[in-house]
Design an enzyme around this catalytic site. Sequence first.
Site, PDB file in Angstrom:
ATOM      1  N   GLN A  59       0.834  -1.203   0.000  1.00  0.00           N
ATOM      2  CA  GLN A  59       0.000   0.000   0.000  1.00  0.00           C
ATOM      3  C   GLN A  59       0.868   1.252   0.000  1.00  0.00           C
ATOM      4  O   GLN A  59       1.605   1.491   0.946  1.00  0.00           O
ATOM      5  CB  GLN A  59      -0.898  -0.018   1.237  1.00  0.00           C
ATOM      6  CG  GLN A  59      -1.857   1.137   1.370  1.00  0.00           C
ATOM      7  CD  GLN A  59      -2.693   1.007   2.642  1.00  0.00           C
ATOM      8  OE1 GLN A  59      -2.184   0.641   3.693  1.00  0.00           O
ATOM      9  NE2 GLN A  59      -3.975   1.287   2.540  1.00  0.00           N
ATOM     10  N   SER A  82       1.339   6.485   2.782  1.00  0.00           N
ATOM     11  CA  SER A  82       2.098   7.423   3.613  1.00  0.00           C
ATOM     12  C   SER A  82       3.345   7.947   2.909  1.00  0.00           C
ATOM     13  O   SER A  82       3.983   7.244   2.124  1.00  0.00           O
ATOM     14  CB  SER A  82       2.515   6.751   4.921  1.00  0.00           C
ATOM     15  OG  SER A  82       1.388   6.431   5.696  1.00  0.00           O
ATOM     16  N   SER A 128       4.515  -1.373   4.201  1.00  0.00           N
ATOM     17  CA  SER A 128       4.639  -2.731   4.718  1.00  0.00           C
ATOM     18  C   SER A 128       4.717  -3.744   3.579  1.00  0.00           C
ATOM     19  O   SER A 128       3.895  -3.738   2.662  1.00  0.00           O
ATOM     20  CB  SER A 128       3.446  -3.067   5.621  1.00  0.00           C
ATOM     21  OG  SER A 128       3.430  -2.230   6.740  1.00  0.00           O
ATOM     22  N   GLU A 158      -9.993  -2.210   5.138  1.00  0.00           N
ATOM     23  CA  GLU A 158      -8.899  -2.638   6.011  1.00  0.00           C
ATOM     24  C   GLU A 158      -9.404  -3.030   7.393  1.00  0.00           C
ATOM     25  O   GLU A 158      -8.831  -3.909   8.041  1.00  0.00           O
ATOM     26  CB  GLU A 158      -7.871  -1.512   6.133  1.00  0.00           C
ATOM     27  CG  GLU A 158      -6.625  -1.869   6.914  1.00  0.00           C
ATOM     28  CD  GLU A 158      -5.598  -0.757   6.908  1.00  0.00           C
ATOM     29  OE1 GLU A 158      -4.434  -1.040   7.203  1.00  0.00           O
ATOM     30  OE2 GLU A 158      -5.955   0.404   6.606  1.00  0.00           O
ATOM     31  N   SER A 205      -3.446   6.980  13.128  1.00  0.00           N
ATOM     32  CA  SER A 205      -2.980   7.175  14.501  1.00  0.00           C
ATOM     33  C   SER A 205      -4.148   7.493  15.428  1.00  0.00           C
ATOM     34  O   SER A 205      -5.216   7.947  15.005  1.00  0.00           O
ATOM     35  CB  SER A 205      -1.956   8.313  14.554  1.00  0.00           C
ATOM     36  OG  SER A 205      -2.593   9.558  14.321  1.00  0.00           O
ATOM     37  N   ASN A 206      -3.930   7.254  16.727  1.00  0.00           N
ATOM     38  CA  ASN A 206      -4.975   7.561  17.703  1.00  0.00           C
ATOM     39  C   ASN A 206      -5.410   9.019  17.625  1.00  0.00           C
ATOM     40  O   ASN A 206      -6.594   9.347  17.752  1.00  0.00           O
ATOM     41  CB  ASN A 206      -4.471   7.261  19.117  1.00  0.00           C
ATOM     42  CG  ASN A 206      -4.614   5.793  19.476  1.00  0.00           C
ATOM     43  OD1 ASN A 206      -4.831   4.949  18.606  1.00  0.00           O
ATOM     44  ND2 ASN A 206      -4.487   5.481  20.756  1.00  0.00           N
ATOM     45  N   GLU A 207      -4.441   9.924  17.423  1.00  0.00           N
ATOM     46  CA  GLU A 207      -4.776  11.349  17.355  1.00  0.00           C
ATOM     47  C   GLU A 207      -5.711  11.643  16.182  1.00  0.00           C
ATOM     48  O   GLU A 207      -6.699  12.384  16.320  1.00  0.00           O
ATOM     49  CB  GLU A 207      -3.490  12.185  17.226  1.00  0.00           C
ATOM     50  CG  GLU A 207      -2.636  12.215  18.483  1.00  0.00           C
ATOM     51  CD  GLU A 207      -1.786  10.966  18.664  1.00  0.00           C
ATOM     52  OE1 GLU A 207      -1.830  10.077  17.781  1.00  0.00           O
ATOM     53  OE2 GLU A 207      -1.075  10.881  19.678  1.00  0.00           O
TER      54      GLU A 207
END
Length: 388
Positions: A126, A129, A161, A244, A367-369
């Site tokens: 993928q 990013s 990845s 996903e 991300s959590n944020e």
Amino acid sequence: MSDVEEFRREVRGWLRAHLTGEFAALRGRGGPGREHEAHTERLAWERHMAAHGWTCVGWPKEYGGRGASLEEQVAFHEEYALADAPARVGHIGEQLLGPTLIAFGTPAQRARFLPRIVAVDELWCQGYSEPDAGSDLANVRTRAERDGDDWVVTGQKVWTSGAHEADWCFVVARTEPGSTRHHGLSYLLVPLAAPGVEIRPIVQLTGTSEFNEVFFDRARTDAGHLVGAPGDGWKVALATLGFERGVSTLGQQVGFRRELEALIELAKRNGAAADPLVRDRIARAWTGLETIRFNALRMLGGVAAGAPGPEASINKIYWATWHRELGELAMDVCGAGGMLAAGEPYDLTDWQRLYLFSRADTLYAGSNEIQRTIIAERVLGLPKEARP
């Protein structure tokens, strides 16, 4: 017996019969932080699964799947995890790109790529990013320009990845010069063997290199490898992210439960369970795991109704934080010995690997944020965060 239970028994029986012989040693191999283990052998196992019709079980039959219902897909992933079967190598193609092509691809794209994903003949990664566009995906700077019958791609992707093992990459690139944010992006399928593609593995805390940097220096891909229309990349990319967080999360939780149960046994053996604070944290970990499962089932209920709702973001925050805290608990249960790693050849225990790799859980796949911002702005309707 219900159809789902009959399907579950079929999956369980097949795994019991086939995870034997040359494949018996693959039980428990691979997975987060252990992706380097027995890659060639796990690829052979997955092709064996394909030959018996056990890849892409949720895809429609017309595209090579079994047309399994959502409940049957959950059963498959749970039984696969319960059997301690090896980590899948074709996950990104099967769970992410395949459903995206079924939803947005052309007949020619489906005919070209889907059979090879089913057969595990081509592996995917993928390309989202970038160094300046991680969680802020709309800041993508990789660009692609049309040149005759090709798209020419220039830019850099990071945290990719499996790129070092993959044959293809689905890439979000900016195809409209001067465009900003989520406008002017397109979704391209790029062969990694093309001239101008360079892959550089990144060594992680675990000492392995599960992800990579990928550089595109005027790398070419066929014009027919554009998914959707030019400029549709944001819509297609978000759909992929939705796929996903699908049914495989239930199988993931079986692995989490196995880790927790093993940690409880360790705490009993080494005396750590005598500490009331440790017992309290173990109890909270157990109740947290139950919460994760119910959140996942609630999320899949939304999928069954047509589209995942805010439960997807809620569940991602919850399981990622839970797993990271489990790694921290594991180190406390191990005690001072947990700080010692084996010498040459450098290696980690399962608990050390869990602790180190789970630090990434709250970062990858959103991300959590970012997930909290999504919940705040899109679900609760709070004022948008100030942006430069």
